[in-house]
Write a protein that holds these residues in place. Structure first.
Motif, mmCIF file in Angstrom:
data_model
loop_
_atom_site.group_PDB
_atom_site.id
_atom_site.type_symbol
_atom_site.label_atom_id
_atom_site.label_comp_id
_atom_site.label_asym_id
_atom_site.label_seq_id
_atom_site.Cartn_x
_atom_site.Cartn_y
_atom_site.Cartn_z
ATOM 1 N N VAL A 157 7.569 -31.726 19.362
ATOM 2 C CA VAL A 157 6.315 -31.811 18.604
ATOM 3 C C VAL A 157 5.538 -30.531 18.852
ATOM 4 C CG1 VAL A 157 6.188 -34.336 18.701
ATOM 5 C CG2 VAL A 157 5.036 -32.960 20.460
ATOM 6 N N ILE A 158 4.683 -30.196 17.915
ATOM 7 C CA ILE A 158 3.812 -29.036 18.089
ATOM 8 C C ILE A 158 2.761 -29.380 19.138
ATOM 9 C CG2 ILE A 158 2.096 -27.563 16.978
ATOM 10 C CD1 ILE A 158 3.695 -27.784 14.417
ATOM 11 N N ALA A 159 2.666 -28.562 20.169
ATOM 12 C CA ALA A 159 1.804 -28.864 21.308
ATOM 13 C C ALA A 159 0.565 -27.991 21.389
ATOM 14 C CB ALA A 159 2.604 -28.749 22.611
ATOM 15 N N SER A 160 0.423 -27.034 20.483
ATOM 16 C CA SER A 160 -0.795 -26.221 20.417
ATOM 17 C C SER A 160 -1.165 -26.056 18.954
ATOM 18 C CB SER A 160 -0.586 -24.853 21.085
ATOM 19 O OG SER A 160 0.375 -24.087 20.380
ATOM 20 N N GLN A 167 -2.841 -18.036 23.676
ATOM 21 C CA GLN A 167 -3.226 -17.033 24.670
ATOM 22 C C GLN A 167 -3.065 -15.610 24.131
ATOM 23 O OE1 GLN A 167 -1.154 -17.933 28.348
ATOM 24 N NE2 GLN A 167 -2.439 -19.717 28.742
ATOM 25 N N GLY A 168 -3.299 -15.456 22.820
ATOM 26 C CA GLY A 168 -3.251 -14.133 22.202
ATOM 27 C C GLY A 168 -1.866 -13.631 21.878
ATOM 28 N N GLN A 169 -0.833 -14.442 22.137
ATOM 29 C CA GLN A 169 0.544 -14.046 21.852
ATOM 30 C C GLN A 169 0.981 -14.656 20.517
ATOM 31 O OE1 GLN A 169 2.470 -11.969 24.112
ATOM 32 N NE2 GLN A 169 0.364 -11.690 24.776
ATOM 33 N N GLY A 170 2.041 -14.081 19.933
ATOM 34 C CA GLY A 170 2.470 -14.502 18.604
ATOM 35 C C GLY A 170 3.353 -15.732 18.602
ATOM 36 N N PHE A 171 3.016 -16.724 19.424
ATOM 37 C CA PHE A 171 3.804 -17.943 19.447
ATOM 38 C C PHE A 171 2.901 -19.165 19.527
ATOM 39 C CE2 PHE A 171 3.755 -16.430 23.936
ATOM 40 C CZ PHE A 171 3.148 -17.511 24.561
ATOM 41 N N PHE A 172 3.485 -20.324 19.208
ATOM 42 C CA PHE A 172 2.829 -21.607 19.432
ATOM 43 C C PHE A 172 3.666 -22.378 20.446
ATOM 44 C CE2 PHE A 172 5.752 -22.098 15.894
ATOM 45 C CZ PHE A 172 6.357 -23.334 16.090
ATOM 46 N N LEU A 173 3.135 -23.484 20.940
ATOM 47 C CA LEU A 173 3.838 -24.267 21.942
ATOM 48 C C LEU A 173 4.495 -25.491 21.318
ATOM 49 C CD1 LEU A 173 1.400 -24.315 25.014
ATOM 50 C CD2 LEU A 173 3.222 -22.671 24.472
ATOM 51 N N THR A 174 5.660 -25.840 21.854
ATOM 52 C CA THR A 174 6.297 -27.096 21.503
ATOM 53 C C THR A 174 6.474 -27.926 22.763
ATOM 54 O OG1 THR A 174 8.579 -26.310 21.806
ATOM 55 C CG2 THR A 174 7.560 -25.984 19.631
ATOM 56 N N VAL A 205 10.926 -19.559 16.217
ATOM 57 C CA VAL A 205 12.159 -19.203 16.927
ATOM 58 C C VAL A 205 11.932 -19.522 18.397
ATOM 59 C CG1 VAL A 205 13.806 -17.380 17.472
ATOM 60 C CG2 VAL A 205 12.574 -17.328 15.288
ATOM 61 N N HIS A 206 12.697 -20.480 18.912
ATOM 62 C CA HIS A 206 12.520 -20.883 20.309
ATOM 63 C C HIS A 206 12.858 -19.710 21.230
ATOM 64 C CE1 HIS A 206 12.692 -23.308 23.978
ATOM 65 N NE2 HIS A 206 13.793 -22.639 24.262
ATOM 66 N N SER A 207 11.988 -19.517 22.228
ATOM 67 C CA SER A 207 12.164 -18.398 23.141
ATOM 68 C C SER A 207 12.496 -18.857 24.555
ATOM 69 C CB SER A 207 10.905 -17.529 23.159
ATOM 70 O OG SER A 207 10.974 -16.529 24.151
ATOM 71 N N CYS A 227 7.787 -21.940 24.317
ATOM 72 C CA CYS A 227 7.238 -20.936 23.403
ATOM 73 C C CYS A 227 8.120 -20.832 22.165
ATOM 74 C CB CYS A 227 7.169 -19.571 24.077
ATOM 75 S SG CYS A 227 6.305 -19.554 25.659
ATOM 76 N N ALA A 228 7.508 -20.915 21.001
ATOM 77 C CA ALA A 228 8.219 -20.701 19.732
ATOM 78 C C ALA A 228 7.476 -19.623 18.959
ATOM 79 C CB ALA A 228 8.288 -21.994 18.919
ATOM 80 N N TRP A 229 8.115 -18.486 18.774
ATOM 81 C CA TRP A 229 7.478 -17.378 18.070
ATOM 82 C C TRP A 229 7.420 -17.694 16.580
ATOM 83 C CZ3 TRP A 229 5.370 -13.250 20.625
ATOM 84 C CH2 TRP A 229 5.654 -13.173 21.992
ATOM 85 N N TYR A 230 6.271 -17.407 15.975
ATOM 86 C CA TYR A 230 6.086 -17.699 14.555
ATOM 87 C C TYR A 230 7.157 -17.012 13.722
ATOM 88 C CZ TYR A 230 1.543 -19.796 15.542
ATOM 89 O OH TYR A 230 0.539 -20.603 16.010
ATOM 90 N N ALA A 231 7.784 -17.798 12.849
ATOM 91 C CA ALA A 231 8.919 -17.286 12.077
ATOM 92 C C ALA A 231 8.518 -16.302 11.004
ATOM 93 C CB ALA A 231 9.686 -18.456 11.448
ATOM 94 N N ASP A 232 7.220 -16.173 10.691
ATOM 95 C CA ASP A 232 6.848 -15.222 9.641
ATOM 96 C C ASP A 232 7.071 -13.770 10.063
ATOM 97 O OD1 ASP A 232 4.746 -14.957 11.419
ATOM 98 O OD2 ASP A 232 3.177 -15.078 9.891
ATOM 99 N N ILE A 233 7.383 -13.529 11.345
ATOM 100 C CA ILE A 233 7.779 -12.178 11.750
ATOM 101 C C ILE A 233 9.006 -11.720 10.990
ATOM 102 C CG2 ILE A 233 9.160 -13.059 13.675
ATOM 103 C CD1 ILE A 233 7.254 -9.698 13.517
ATOM 104 N N LEU A 234 9.800 -12.672 10.483
ATOM 105 C CA LEU A 234 11.015 -12.308 9.747
ATOM 106 C C LEU A 234 10.697 -11.613 8.434
ATOM 107 C CD1 LEU A 234 13.224 -15.461 10.423
ATOM 108 C CD2 LEU A 234 13.312 -13.226 11.536
#
Length: 263
Positions: A157-160, A167-174, A205-207, A227-234
């Protein structure tokens, strides 16, 4: 036949010459007429752990019906002394995502894969909220169906707050149970009204797992967050690369950050 989502993902083995190093996950992304393999950047290079493979092997199905048939595709990580993967950075630092373009001529004629496209990227925030159900498709500890060469999925589940850089990084939490070997796995959400052939949204993208350095290893359990980096970086990593960029390795401005080739 397997569900299409299981054919988006391939098992990764990293090598230094003939020496097997680590296992990971990755997935296929198609943009226009180009095909890319996406995984975590630390799968292809990780200086803190002195992880410097020179190639990765990915496992491909060669028959869409008889899934027992598979082959290994080798992707070399360097050419003429330069790395071939694309990686991103933004004001928060390096983004733990790497994309490698695949020459379609290297693929078996009967290859059976499914590809995410720009259509599968989430373009709005109102459909995704904290607590939304996700799947992480990959190879935890290398575990998979060894007969049919298929990955497994873990519920998450999305946790953030989705859309806010944690925390200013390009990811969300799961919130999910994950293991080594899941790095590079696609993090997806069901999208029934989307692509009928692949009805999923590619959110991240799971990190890696996230933990607290102050946690008492005896008294406190692991947080179970990732940490899952937002996929729009692609959108940036798969954009057309101007001639000469691959040898000079300068940054390119992009919608999701700047893109540069690996070090």
């Amino acid at each position: 036949m397997a569900e299409p989502i299981l054919l988006t993902t391939a098992r990764v083995s990293t090598y230094d010459g003939d020496k097997l190093m680590t296992g990971a996950s990755g997935f296929f992304f198609e943009r226009d007429d180009k095909l890319f393999f996406v995984t975590s950047r630390h799968v292809v290079i990780d200086t803190p752990t002195k992880h410097f493979p020179n190639r990765i092997d990915i496992e491909l199905h060669t028959d869409a019906v008889n899934l027992t048939l598979s082959t290994q595709l080798t992707l070399w990580l360097y050419k003429d002394g330069k790395s071939v993967w694309r990686q991103g950075s933004d004001p928060g630092g390096e983004i733990d995502v790497a994309a490698i373009e695949i020459d379609r001529a290297l693929l078996p004629p009967s290859v059976a894969i499914q590809c995410f496209t720009t259509q599968h990227l989430q373009s709005t925030l109102d459909e995704v909220e904290v607590g939304s159900a996700l799947l992480v498709v990959g190879y935890p500890l290398g575990f998979h169906d060894v007969v049919y060469h298929l990955p497994v999925v873990r519920h998450a589940v999305i946790a953030s707050s989705f859309g806010i850089r944690f925390q200013g990084q390009g990811f969300f939490l799961t919130d999910a149970r994950t293991h080594r070997g899941t790095s590079g796995a696609p993090v997806v959400m069901r999208a029934p009204g989307g692509d009928p052939k692949l009805p999923w949204k590619l959110l991240g993208v799971h990190s890696a797992r996230m933990d607290m350095g102050t946690r008492d290893l005896v008294l406190d359990e692991s947080l179970g967050l990732n940490c899952a980096w937002y996929a729009d970086i692609l959108l940036t990593l798969t954009a057309d690369v101007p001639a000469g960029l691959q040898t000079a390795s300068p940054p390119i401005d992009g919608a999701a950050g700047s893109t540069k080739l690996g070090k």
